[in-house]
Motif scaffolding. Sequence first.
Motif, short mmCIF file in Angstrom:
data_model
loop_
_atom_site.label_atom_id
_atom_site.label_comp_id
_atom_site.label_asym_id
_atom_site.label_seq_id
_atom_site.Cartn_x
_atom_site.Cartn_y
_atom_site.Cartn_z
N ARG A 17 32.86 50.76 29.16
CA ARG A 17 33.37 50.71 27.79
C ARG A 17 33.43 52.08 27.13
N THR A 18 32.93 53.11 27.80
CA THR A 18 32.97 54.44 27.21
C THR A 18 34.35 55.06 27.40
N ASN A 19 34.64 56.08 26.61
CA ASN A 19 35.94 56.75 26.71
C ASN A 19 36.16 57.34 28.10
N THR A 20 35.12 58.00 28.64
CA THR A 20 35.27 58.66 29.93
C THR A 20 35.59 57.67 31.03
N PHE A 21 34.83 56.60 31.11
CA PHE A 21 35.04 55.65 32.21
C PHE A 21 36.28 54.79 31.99
N GLY A 22 36.64 54.56 30.74
CA GLY A 22 37.91 53.90 30.49
C GLY A 22 39.06 54.73 31.03
N ALA A 23 39.01 56.05 30.77
CA ALA A 23 40.06 56.95 31.26
C ALA A 23 40.09 56.97 32.78
N VAL A 24 38.93 57.06 33.41
CA VAL A 24 38.86 57.12 34.87
C VAL A 24 39.42 55.85 35.49
N MET A 25 39.07 54.69 34.91
CA MET A 25 39.52 53.43 35.51
C MET A 25 41.02 53.20 35.29
N ARG A 26 41.56 53.65 34.19
CA ARG A 26 43.02 53.56 34.01
C ARG A 26 43.75 54.46 35.00
N ILE A 27 43.20 55.65 35.23
CA ILE A 27 43.81 56.54 36.22
C ILE A 27 43.67 55.95 37.62
N ARG A 28 42.53 55.34 37.90
CA ARG A 28 42.34 54.70 39.20
C ARG A 28 43.42 53.63 39.43
N HIS A 29 43.67 52.82 38.41
CA HIS A 29 44.74 51.82 38.51
C HIS A 29 46.08 52.48 38.78
N ASN A 30 46.37 53.55 38.05
CA ASN A 30 47.66 54.21 38.22
C ASN A 30 47.81 54.83 39.60
N MET A 31 46.73 55.34 40.15
CA MET A 31 46.81 55.89 41.50
C MET A 31 47.07 54.79 42.53
N ALA A 32 46.48 53.61 42.31
CA ALA A 32 46.77 52.49 43.21
C ALA A 32 48.24 52.10 43.11
N MET A 33 48.78 52.09 41.90
CA MET A 33 50.20 51.77 41.72
C MET A 33 51.09 52.83 42.37
N ALA A 34 50.69 54.10 42.25
CA ALA A 34 51.46 55.18 42.87
C ALA A 34 51.51 55.00 44.37
N ILE A 35 50.38 54.65 44.96
CA ILE A 35 50.30 54.49 46.42
C ILE A 35 51.21 53.36 46.89
N HIS A 36 51.10 52.21 46.26
CA HIS A 36 51.94 51.08 46.66
C HIS A 36 53.43 51.40 46.44
N THR A 37 53.73 52.05 45.33
CA THR A 37 55.14 52.36 45.02
C THR A 37 55.71 53.36 46.03
N TYR A 38 54.92 54.39 46.36
CA TYR A 38 55.40 55.39 47.31
C TYR A 38 55.75 54.73 48.64
N PHE A 39 54.84 53.95 49.17
CA PHE A 39 55.07 53.37 50.49
C PHE A 39 56.21 52.34 50.46
N ILE A 93 50.78 63.19 48.88
CA ILE A 93 49.75 63.60 47.94
C ILE A 93 50.37 64.20 46.68
N LYS A 94 51.49 64.90 46.85
CA LYS A 94 52.17 65.45 45.67
C LYS A 94 52.76 64.32 44.81
N TYR A 95 53.24 63.28 45.45
CA TYR A 95 53.77 62.13 44.72
C TYR A 95 52.68 61.52 43.84
N CYS A 96 51.49 61.37 44.40
CA CYS A 96 50.39 60.78 43.64
C CYS A 96 49.98 61.65 42.46
N VAL A 97 49.90 62.96 42.68
CA VAL A 97 49.53 63.87 41.60
C VAL A 97 50.59 63.87 40.51
N ARG A 98 51.85 63.88 40.93
CA ARG A 98 52.95 63.85 39.95
C ARG A 98 52.92 62.56 39.14
#
Length: 493
Positions: free
Chosen positions: A139-161, A279-284
């Motif tokens: 529920r903290t700001n830091t971990f909320g940010a990390v978990m939203r980014i984690r979700h987005n990285m999972a979406m990036a991976i599936h989308t790329y492939f 890896i560049k796709y995920c960072v972008r």
Amino acid sequence: MTQQTKIESATGAAPRRTKVVDVLQRTDYGAMVCVKGWVRTHRSGKAVDFIALNDGSSIKNVQIVVNPADFDAELLKKITTGSCICAVGELVESQGAGQTSEIQCKELEVYGLCGNDYPMQKKGQSFEFMRQHAHMRLRTNTFGAVMRIRHNMAMAIHTYFHEHGFFYFHTPLITASDCEGAGNMFQVTTKNLYDLKKDEEGKIIYDDDFFGEQTSLTVSGQLEGELGATALGAIYTFGPTFRAENSNTPRHLAEFWMVEPEVAFIDQEELMDFEEDFIKYCVRWALDHCKDDLEFLNKMIDKGLIERLNSVLADEFVRLPYTEGIRILQEAIKGGKKFEFPCNWGDDLASEHERYLVEEHFKKPVIMTDYPRAFKSFYMKQNEETTDGGSIGYKGSVAPGPTMQGTDVLFPQIGEIIGGSVREESYDKLMNEIERRQMDQTHLWWYIDTRRFGTCPHGGFGLGFERLILFVTGMQNIRDVIPFPRTPKSAEF
């Protein structure tokens, strides 16, 4: 307090809930809106109270302006950090800095209050403290940010492939084979551990176990992934893997997620191009889709984060043979650089060596290739030439033999983020390597069959998902980029 308590002034029916991220983008001032979430802060002004509310949809809070005269003052005081409420009010243009709109509160409903013992108070807590309260740190700001980014990285991976014609391939979590040959695996059994049946040599008999043989949680889905690639052309796995290693470091977990693509008809150069592009796709994707969260983490956690992410996109990765990497490291030592671990030809490079090459020497990501056979896996393709490593400090007693077509990606702050290789497609060479290492072939017959029946060139890599999240968020400990870390002596929550 579990009961819901409603504090209201006279209004009509409440509108449906709107997420905070959407409210903050609206400019239809005068509209009635309903928001629900958890209180970040509650402060009292001279004439009004200000409640910062967050529902997890954004790093940003929406400000609720409350006139204490319109509500029960005693209950209003109990709405502290962590309390869960529903607020209905008029969307107005904000007069304060840092926000465009706020809500003039007309109705409040309390879902759950927080006492003084709520662990995630406004004051700063250490990450170690928050790991002890992993069920609340989200529920903290830091971990909320990390978990939203984690979700987005999972979406990036599936989308790329998906966009590149790969098929999502589900490999088993329970296996009788050990991909890495390390033996550090968690066993899976239904046997009564207090009454184990053993043979005359004292070895456990598994014929009465659930699978009829010894099984474990997987350390990697690669071997099964190779089967998929030799049938579908290009596959990827994305799921949890398990290592029973007693490693209490900021870079190791007992349970972590792996991304493992495997591609038929790919050579070493193509594999390196693939690794860099992925890896560049995920960072972008992170820079394009996680702007607010990255800006918060750049400000609060790692002030060089966004600059470092952009630097990965700016240049081509260095392609560096292992032998040349050793030469560079030894030249650095001659120049006065101190390393904790040795780096002679034939040594497996430590994280400090990898980070020196990336952060100090080249100042950009590096793909290291062509490692000595001694510390690489049996399935890697052997280069034709051999090398004795003598001119750069090889100290082994036996000739090192061929190098292997490994393609590991080394990143700043992290070290190795991808471990890849071209696989050995030759049946004879693969069998020679298995026999040379005296490996048990009992559970590898099906893998060897891929070289017996229609073998083909192929390769792939494994990316530790949490290490990607470490890099993208700037966090320093891998236990802080997964919701509920599993480490030695720790399996709570």
